[in-house]
Design an enzyme around this catalytic site. Structure first.
Site, PDB file in Angstrom:
ATOM      1  N   ASP A  75      -3.006-100.725 -18.737  1.00  0.00           N
ATOM      2  CA  ASP A  75      -2.991-100.660 -17.313  1.00  0.00           C
ATOM      3  C   ASP A  75      -1.337-101.278 -17.111  1.00  0.00           C
ATOM      4  O   ASP A  75      -0.746-101.564 -17.872  1.00  0.00           O
ATOM      5  CB  ASP A  75      -3.536-101.970 -16.890  1.00  0.00           C
ATOM      6  CG  ASP A  75      -5.125-101.961 -16.922  1.00  0.00           C
ATOM      7  OD1 ASP A  75      -5.608-100.905 -16.780  1.00  0.00           O
ATOM      8  OD2 ASP A  75      -5.882-102.924 -16.729  1.00  0.00           O
ATOM      9  N   ARG A  76      -1.031-100.998 -16.041  1.00  0.00           N
ATOM     10  CA  ARG A  76       0.475-100.979 -15.521  1.00  0.00           C
ATOM     11  C   ARG A  76       1.070-102.440 -15.818  1.00  0.00           C
ATOM     12  O   ARG A  76       2.019-102.689 -16.263  1.00  0.00           O
ATOM     13  CB  ARG A  76       0.662-100.838 -13.801  1.00  0.00           C
ATOM     14  CG  ARG A  76       2.118-100.897 -13.632  1.00  0.00           C
ATOM     15  CD  ARG A  76       2.444-100.127 -12.083  1.00  0.00           C
ATOM     16  NE  ARG A  76       2.060-101.013 -11.147  1.00  0.00           N
ATOM     17  CZ  ARG A  76       2.738-101.889 -10.500  1.00  0.00           C
ATOM     18  NH1 ARG A  76       4.054-102.085 -10.925  1.00  0.00           N
ATOM     19  NH2 ARG A  76       2.335-102.479  -9.478  1.00  0.00           N
TER      20      ARG A  76
END
Length: 372
Positions: A75-76
């Site tokens: 995930d970012r």
């Protein structure tokens, strides 16, 4: 009429949300793979409003590592060990290990409260609430998954927990921790008041999916942090178009009416949500080689920088040449986020396969004596 070998190009007016300035550390590199320690706030590959501020682009521009193939994603806002293959053959070989579940992944996180000392196994199924916003929850209709948790330390307020996801569902660790009543301390999705007084513990939400999404948008708007949800710009302008965002149109329209001082904090990778559901998407890039034509890359960069980065005068205000009268973003005044706002306390510590094992250092916030 387009003919073979015709070249089509369009210039995009783009505003990329701010990301951390922390450099990408290369943990290992050989003829087959590149392994990096990904900082929080950087997407793995171009998606949504991100292009230049992505791991793939930065490795290409700063380390001359091009035509890399993604093997797995983070995930970012998740930091830690991230692998890329240098050739299609290596990518296919490791992909086979992924499909046969021969890979071991180990994460570490800091959660709210005193996590149980004994090993905790959570096998609650997870359902994607919204692909566009990137929100999931525990639901009997969701996909089966399993995560093993083990507490490492407790400082009187928060606990450091080791996480072993045995499946790879979207936001699996974050959703399971929320269900157990110990969400990640600074999780901008699953540790919000929008989930109710219990913050979603035990799957108790008492809201419809539409009400939950609207409440999340409202809460982030009140905190001037709408960038966290990474709703595409066209949705902010025209209202939501898809089923899972119909009730967001009022929120997003009112958000564009005011020049909000937004920050860019933790966000989810909506692309991962789509991939998890087996849904095709235009930003899915696996493998995703960089354009090897350096002249084209330089041309793109020059044009995008010219259209996006405004020329600043002595007053610090945006110059007119970088502005677009039709762009909502150009009318907004933004403050730079603090480093703290660009970090979520979830880190991929170890990635192990049949022929390899890569580890990163324990993050500072995971140390036993750490205090916020």
């Amino acid at each position: 009429v387009l003919q073979n070998n015709d070249f089509l190009r369009n210039t995009v007016h783009r505003h990329e949300p701010p990301v951390t300035a922390q450099p990408i550390q290369i943990l290992a590199e050989d003829d087959e793979v590149v392994v990096v320690d990904k900082p929080s706030s950087l997407p793995v590959h171009p998606c949504g409003r991100f292009r230049h501020n992505t791991v793939i682009f930065i490795l290409g521009k700063e380390h001359d590592l091009k035509e890399l193939h993604t093997i797995h994603r983070l995930d970012r806002m998740t930091s830690g060990v991230l692998m890329f293959a240098k050739t299609m053959e290596v990518s296919k070989r490791i992909d086979e290990q992924v499909r046969e579940r021969q890979l071991e992944k180990e994460y570490v996180c800091r959660v709210v409260g005193e996590f149980p000392e004994h090993e905790v196994v959570c096998e609650e199924p997870i359902l994607v609430v919204s692909y566009k916003v990137g929100v999931c929850r525990v639901d009997p209709k969701g996909k089966s998954c399993k995560t093993v948790f083990q507490r490492l330390s407790y400082n009187g307020k928060t606990s450091v927990v080791k996480c072993l996801p045995l499946t790879g569902r979207t936001h699996q660790i974050r959703v399971h921790l929320q269900y157990l009543g110990h969400p990640i301390v600074n999780d901008p999705i699953y540790n919000m008041e929008a989930w109710g007084p219990e913050r979603g513990k035990g799957g108790k939400i008492d809201k419809t999916d539409e009400e939950l999404l609207k409440a999340l948008v409202d809460e982030h708007r009140s905190k001037q942090s709408l960038d966290i949800l990474d709703i595409p710009e066209e949705d902010l302008n025209s209202g939501a178009e898809s089923k899972d965002c119909d009730d967001l149109s009022d929120c997003t329209k009112s958000a564009q009416a005011d020049p909000v001082h937004e920050n860019s904090g933790p966000a989810t990778d909506a692309g991962d949500a789509k991939r998890d559901a087996g849904e095709p998407e235009r930003n899915h890039m696996a493998p995703c080689p960089l354009n090897s034509d350096s002249n084209l890359e330089m041309l793109e960069e020059k044009e995008e920088l010219g259209s996006c980065e405004s020329q600043e005068g002595q007053t610090g205000e945006k110059g007119s040449e970088g502005r677009d009268p039709l762009c909502v973003e150009c009318k907004m005044s933004r403050r730079d986020p603090s480093p703290k706002e660009l970090v979520m306390y979830l880190h991929a510590l170890r990635y192990k396969g049949a022929e390899f094992e890569y580890c990163s250092k324990m993050p500072e916030w995971a140390m036993e004596d750490w205090e916020e």
